[in-house]
Design a protein around this motif. Structure first.
Motif, PDB file in Angstrom:
ATOM      1  N   ALA A 125      36.543  40.209  57.586  1.00  0.00           N
ATOM      2  CA  ALA A 125      36.986  39.505  58.789  1.00  0.00           C
ATOM      3  C   ALA A 125      36.888  37.993  58.636  1.00  0.00           C
ATOM      4  O   ALA A 125      37.614  37.247  59.307  1.00  0.00           O
ATOM      5  CB  ALA A 125      36.143  39.961  59.970  1.00  0.00           C
ATOM      6  N   GLN A 126      36.013  37.506  57.773  1.00  0.00           N
ATOM      7  CA  GLN A 126      35.868  36.064  57.551  1.00  0.00           C
ATOM      8  C   GLN A 126      36.842  35.545  56.493  1.00  0.00           C
ATOM      9  O   GLN A 126      36.815  34.372  56.142  1.00  0.00           O
ATOM     10  CB  GLN A 126      34.431  35.721  57.124  1.00  0.00           C
ATOM     11  CG  GLN A 126      33.419  35.796  58.259  1.00  0.00           C
ATOM     12  CD  GLN A 126      33.067  37.230  58.620  1.00  0.00           C
ATOM     13  OE1 GLN A 126      32.958  38.098  57.741  1.00  0.00           O
ATOM     14  NE2 GLN A 126      32.909  37.496  59.916  1.00  0.00           N
ATOM     15  N   GLY A 127      37.662  36.432  55.972  1.00  0.00           N
ATOM     16  CA  GLY A 127      38.647  36.022  54.973  1.00  0.00           C
ATOM     17  C   GLY A 127      38.097  35.950  53.568  1.00  0.00           C
ATOM     18  O   GLY A 127      38.743  35.418  52.648  1.00  0.00           O
ATOM     19  N   LYS A 128      36.923  36.504  53.363  1.00  0.00           N
ATOM     20  CA  LYS A 128      36.335  36.527  52.027  1.00  0.00           C
ATOM     21  C   LYS A 128      36.606  37.871  51.364  1.00  0.00           C
ATOM     22  O   LYS A 128      36.629  38.905  52.050  1.00  0.00           O
ATOM     23  CB  LYS A 128      34.825  36.282  52.105  1.00  0.00           C
ATOM     24  CG  LYS A 128      34.459  34.889  52.606  1.00  0.00           C
ATOM     25  CD  LYS A 128      32.959  34.686  52.633  1.00  0.00           C
ATOM     26  CE  LYS A 128      32.587  33.287  53.110  1.00  0.00           C
ATOM     27  NZ  LYS A 128      31.116  33.098  53.131  1.00  0.00           N
ATOM     28  N   MET A 129      36.771  37.837  50.068  1.00  0.00           N
ATOM     29  CA  MET A 129      37.052  39.071  49.348  1.00  0.00           C
ATOM     30  C   MET A 129      35.843  39.999  49.404  1.00  0.00           C
ATOM     31  O   MET A 129      34.697  39.566  49.240  1.00  0.00           O
ATOM     32  CB  MET A 129      37.411  38.769  47.895  1.00  0.00           C
ATOM     33  CG  MET A 129      37.879  39.977  47.113  1.00  0.00           C
ATOM     34  SD  MET A 129      38.480  39.535  45.461  1.00  0.00           S
ATOM     35  CE  MET A 129      38.832  41.159  44.801  1.00  0.00           C
ATOM     36  N   ARG A 130      36.107  41.260  49.629  1.00  0.00           N
ATOM     37  CA  ARG A 130      35.042  42.257  49.692  1.00  0.00           C
ATOM     38  C   ARG A 130      34.517  42.530  48.276  1.00  0.00           C
ATOM     39  O   ARG A 130      35.136  42.178  47.273  1.00  0.00           O
ATOM     40  CB  ARG A 130      35.563  43.546  50.298  1.00  0.00           C
ATOM     41  CG  ARG A 130      36.047  43.438  51.729  1.00  0.00           C
ATOM     42  CD  ARG A 130      36.770  44.702  52.140  1.00  0.00           C
ATOM     43  NE  ARG A 130      35.867  45.857  52.132  1.00  0.00           N
ATOM     44  CZ  ARG A 130      36.286  47.109  51.917  1.00  0.00           C
ATOM     45  NH1 ARG A 130      37.561  47.363  51.645  1.00  0.00           N
ATOM     46  NH2 ARG A 130      35.417  48.110  51.965  1.00  0.00           N
ATOM     47  N   SER A 131      33.372  43.187  48.220  1.00  0.00           N
ATOM     48  CA  SER A 131      32.800  43.552  46.929  1.00  0.00           C
ATOM     49  C   SER A 131      33.755  44.463  46.175  1.00  0.00           C
ATOM     50  O   SER A 131      34.370  45.366  46.755  1.00  0.00           O
ATOM     51  CB  SER A 131      31.457  44.256  47.128  1.00  0.00           C
ATOM     52  OG  SER A 131      31.003  44.808  45.924  1.00  0.00           O
ATOM     53  N   LEU A 132      33.882  44.235  44.880  1.00  0.00           N
ATOM     54  CA  LEU A 132      34.765  45.057  44.059  1.00  0.00           C
ATOM     55  C   LEU A 132      34.311  46.514  44.078  1.00  0.00           C
ATOM     56  O   LEU A 132      35.133  47.430  43.941  1.00  0.00           O
ATOM     57  CB  LEU A 132      34.774  44.526  42.612  1.00  0.00           C
ATOM     58  CG  LEU A 132      35.741  45.197  41.642  1.00  0.00           C
ATOM     59  CD1 LEU A 132      37.188  45.073  42.129  1.00  0.00           C
ATOM     60  CD2 LEU A 132      35.576  44.612  40.237  1.00  0.00           C
ATOM     61  N   VAL A 133      33.039  46.740  44.237  1.00  0.00           N
ATOM     62  CA  VAL A 133      32.515  48.105  44.321  1.00  0.00           C
ATOM     63  C   VAL A 133      33.174  48.839  45.497  1.00  0.00           C
ATOM     64  O   VAL A 133      33.640  49.981  45.361  1.00  0.00           O
ATOM     65  CB  VAL A 133      30.985  48.095  44.500  1.00  0.00           C
ATOM     66  CG1 VAL A 133      30.457  49.515  44.646  1.00  0.00           C
ATOM     67  CG2 VAL A 133      30.297  47.391  43.337  1.00  0.00           C
ATOM     68  N   ASP A 134      33.233  48.166  46.650  1.00  0.00           N
ATOM     69  CA  ASP A 134      33.803  48.789  47.843  1.00  0.00           C
ATOM     70  C   ASP A 134      35.318  48.937  47.741  1.00  0.00           C
ATOM     71  O   ASP A 134      35.889  49.961  48.173  1.00  0.00           O
ATOM     72  CB  ASP A 134      33.448  47.956  49.081  1.00  0.00           C
ATOM     73  CG  ASP A 134      31.943  47.906  49.316  1.00  0.00           C
ATOM     74  OD1 ASP A 134      31.261  48.888  48.962  1.00  0.00           O
ATOM     75  OD2 ASP A 134      31.446  46.882  49.840  1.00  0.00           O
ATOM     76  N   ILE A 135      35.978  47.958  47.152  1.00  0.00           N
ATOM     77  CA  ILE A 135      37.434  48.037  46.996  1.00  0.00           C
ATOM     78  C   ILE A 135      37.795  49.205  46.086  1.00  0.00           C
ATOM     79  O   ILE A 135      38.726  49.981  46.367  1.00  0.00           O
ATOM     80  CB  ILE A 135      37.986  46.709  46.437  1.00  0.00           C
ATOM     81  CG1 ILE A 135      37.795  45.582  47.452  1.00  0.00           C
ATOM     82  CG2 ILE A 135      39.473  46.846  46.077  1.00  0.00           C
ATOM     83  CD1 ILE A 135      38.147  44.206  46.918  1.00  0.00           C
ATOM     84  N   ALA A 136      37.046  49.355  44.977  1.00  0.00           N
ATOM     85  CA  ALA A 136      37.322  50.444  44.039  1.00  0.00           C
ATOM     86  C   ALA A 136      37.074  51.795  44.699  1.00  0.00           C
ATOM     87  O   ALA A 136      37.851  52.747  44.505  1.00  0.00           O
ATOM     88  CB  ALA A 136      36.441  50.293  42.806  1.00  0.00           C
ATOM     89  N   ALA A 137      36.000  51.906  45.494  1.00  0.00           N
ATOM     90  CA  ALA A 137      35.693  53.170  46.184  1.00  0.00           C
ATOM     91  C   ALA A 137      36.780  53.502  47.210  1.00  0.00           C
ATOM     92  O   ALA A 137      37.221  54.665  47.316  1.00  0.00           O
ATOM     93  CB  ALA A 137      34.334  53.075  46.848  1.00  0.00           C
TER      94      ALA A 137
END
Length: 468
Positions: A262-274
């Motif tokens: 929501a703040q426009g920051k990229m999420r953790s790659l761990v969560d994106i991959a999951a």
């Protein structure tokens, strides 16, 4: 005639006594010469024996001094090169003195020169470190290098680059070392592989709001799939760089995978991959791969696919690395029990002794070298009579050598004479014997002539006249 014969016999007796006296004196002189020669010889032998006994110690002392001066010179050069790379205030800290590195080498199985090399890499790359922080970080990185069997320079450069890329505070370095050690333990990747990968991806990852611990977890997972080193690092860097393009991001959001929070920051790659693995679980392999290629490109897609296909393992490694406190110390303590570590500490002890000797000799060596430099400058100018002075000194040296040589030869001759007094005695004995024999022959001859003379009538008459 009898008077003549008696005179000759008397002369023989007198000469015989004198020759006996000469012979007696020669014997005394011979005994004195032998005693003197023996005393000189024994004294010389004692000096030779003492010199022979001291020779190994003298050679050892000279050899040790030479090694010590050369070792300290190299150590000193590296130390001052390191100081040039750090802040002026930090240079004055006792925590990074020469003695501090020597003491550290007695506790850590890395030489004092290696430790200075580590401090050089860390202090030159990471700004704002205090002397104590640099000391602590140097010792930690040295232990890390031992624990992971990594070259000191490789370990120092990797930590420096990673700290700078992720802007980690000095206090967080121990946690970073634990994470990298754990990542190496949990995979087939060694620290060289992890270091090479982090070098490739750290800047891009930090710019994409990723933390170093998720990156080391990703590298551990990728190593298990055969993707290591430069390939793994480049693939991760491509993922983050392509996510800066909204068109690429759209490929993921279209299937319900959120890339930014929501703040426009990229999420953790761990969560994106999951999330990607969850959203595409009902898709065929080709369709899934096509979306990945569109979003991340060929190199990035290969890496991302491995992470999403192993999403559960990725989360597990993330947790293990987050909880890896003490991993480096445990590995170091095990390695420190090896014979190699003990031998290295023994070497370090010997080197510290040499360095301290070299440090003590350094002022004298500097004084001599400074004098030689100044002397060479004077000689090179040759405008103040210095060359004439040098030549005069040379002549004195040559003259002194000639004098000493002559004295040596003279003493050798005297010694030879002393040793050969027996020969002189023999010569005088021959002379004495020869003289005695000559007198005897002379008397016999005179007696024979006298007897013949008296037996002749004319001779008898002449003899009677002489007697009368």
């Amino acid at each position: 005639m009898a008077t003549v014969i008696d005179a000759i016999i008397k002369l023989q007796d007198e000469m015989s006594d004198k020759l006996k006296a000469v012979n007696s004196n020669l014997k005394k002189t011979d005994r004195m010469a032998k005693a003197t020669s023996k005393s000189i010889s024994n004294l010389g032998k004692k000096f030779d024996s003492a010199a022979d006994k001291l020779k190994p110690f003298a050679a050892a002392a000279i050899g040790t001094a030479t090694l010590a001066v050369n070792a300290f010179a190299e150590f000193d050069d590296k130390y001052y090169a390191m100081l040039n790379k750090i802040d002026s205030e930090t240079r004055e800290s006792a925590a990074i003195s020469k003695q501090a590195f020597m003491d550290m080498s007695l506790n850590v199985a890395k030489s004092a020169e290696d430790l200075i090399g580590i401090a050089d890499s860390l202090g030159g790359a990471i700004d704002g470190l205090s002397g104590q922080q640099l000391n602590t970080m140097t010792e930690s990185v040295a232990k890390f290098a031992i624990a992971t069997k990594t070259a000191s320079d490789v370990a120092a450069n990797m930590i420096s680059n990673t700290v700078n890329a992720f802007r980690l505070p000095a206090e967080e370095v121990p946690k970073l070392l634990d994470a990298i050690t754990a990542a190496s333990n949990y995979s087939s990747a060694n620290v060289d592989d992890l270091g090479e990968a982090l070098t490739k991806c750290s800047t891009a990852a930090a710019g994409a709001n990723q933390n170093v611990y998720d990156m080391t977890a990703a590298l551990a997972v990728l190593a298990g799939t055969g993707v290591k080193g430069s390939e793994a690092g480049t693939g991760l860097a491509n993922i983050f760089e392509r996510m800066a393009n909204p068109d690429n991001v759209e490929k993921l959001t279209n299937i319900g995978v959120a890339v930014f929070d929501a703040q426009g920051k990229m999420r953790s790659l761990v969560d994106i991959a999951a999330d990607f693995n969850e959203k595409t679980k009902d898709m065929g392999a080709n369709e899934k791969q096509f979306i990945s290629l569109q979003a991340f490109g060929a190199i990035g897609a290969r890496v991302f696919d491995q992470l999403s296909n192993n999403a559960a393992l990725y989360k597990q490694r993330q947790k293990e690395i987050a909880d890896s406190q003490g991993a480096m110390d445990d590995a170091y303590n095990r390695m420190n029990q090896s014979l190699g570590a003990s031998i290295q500490l023994a070497k370090n002890s010997g080197m510290v002794i040499l360095l301290k000797i070299g440090e003590k000799l350094a002022p004298t060596v500097k004084e001599i070298t400074n004098y030689l430099v100044e002397f060479a400058k004077k000689v090179s100018r040759a405008d103040d009579g210095t060359l004439d002075w040098v030549i005069a000194i040379g002549k004195v040296v040559v003259g002194l050598f000639a004098f000493l040589k002559a004295a040596s030869i003279t003493l050798s001759v005297v010694s030879a004479i002393a040793k050969n007094m027996k020969t002189l005695k023999a010569v005088f004995s021959i002379i004495r014997i020869a003289a005695s024999g000559l007198f005897k022959v002379l008397i016999i001859g005179i007696r024979a002539v006298a007897t013949a003379f008296i037996s002749n009538p004319i001779g008898a008459a002449i003899t009677a006249i002489i007697v009368v």
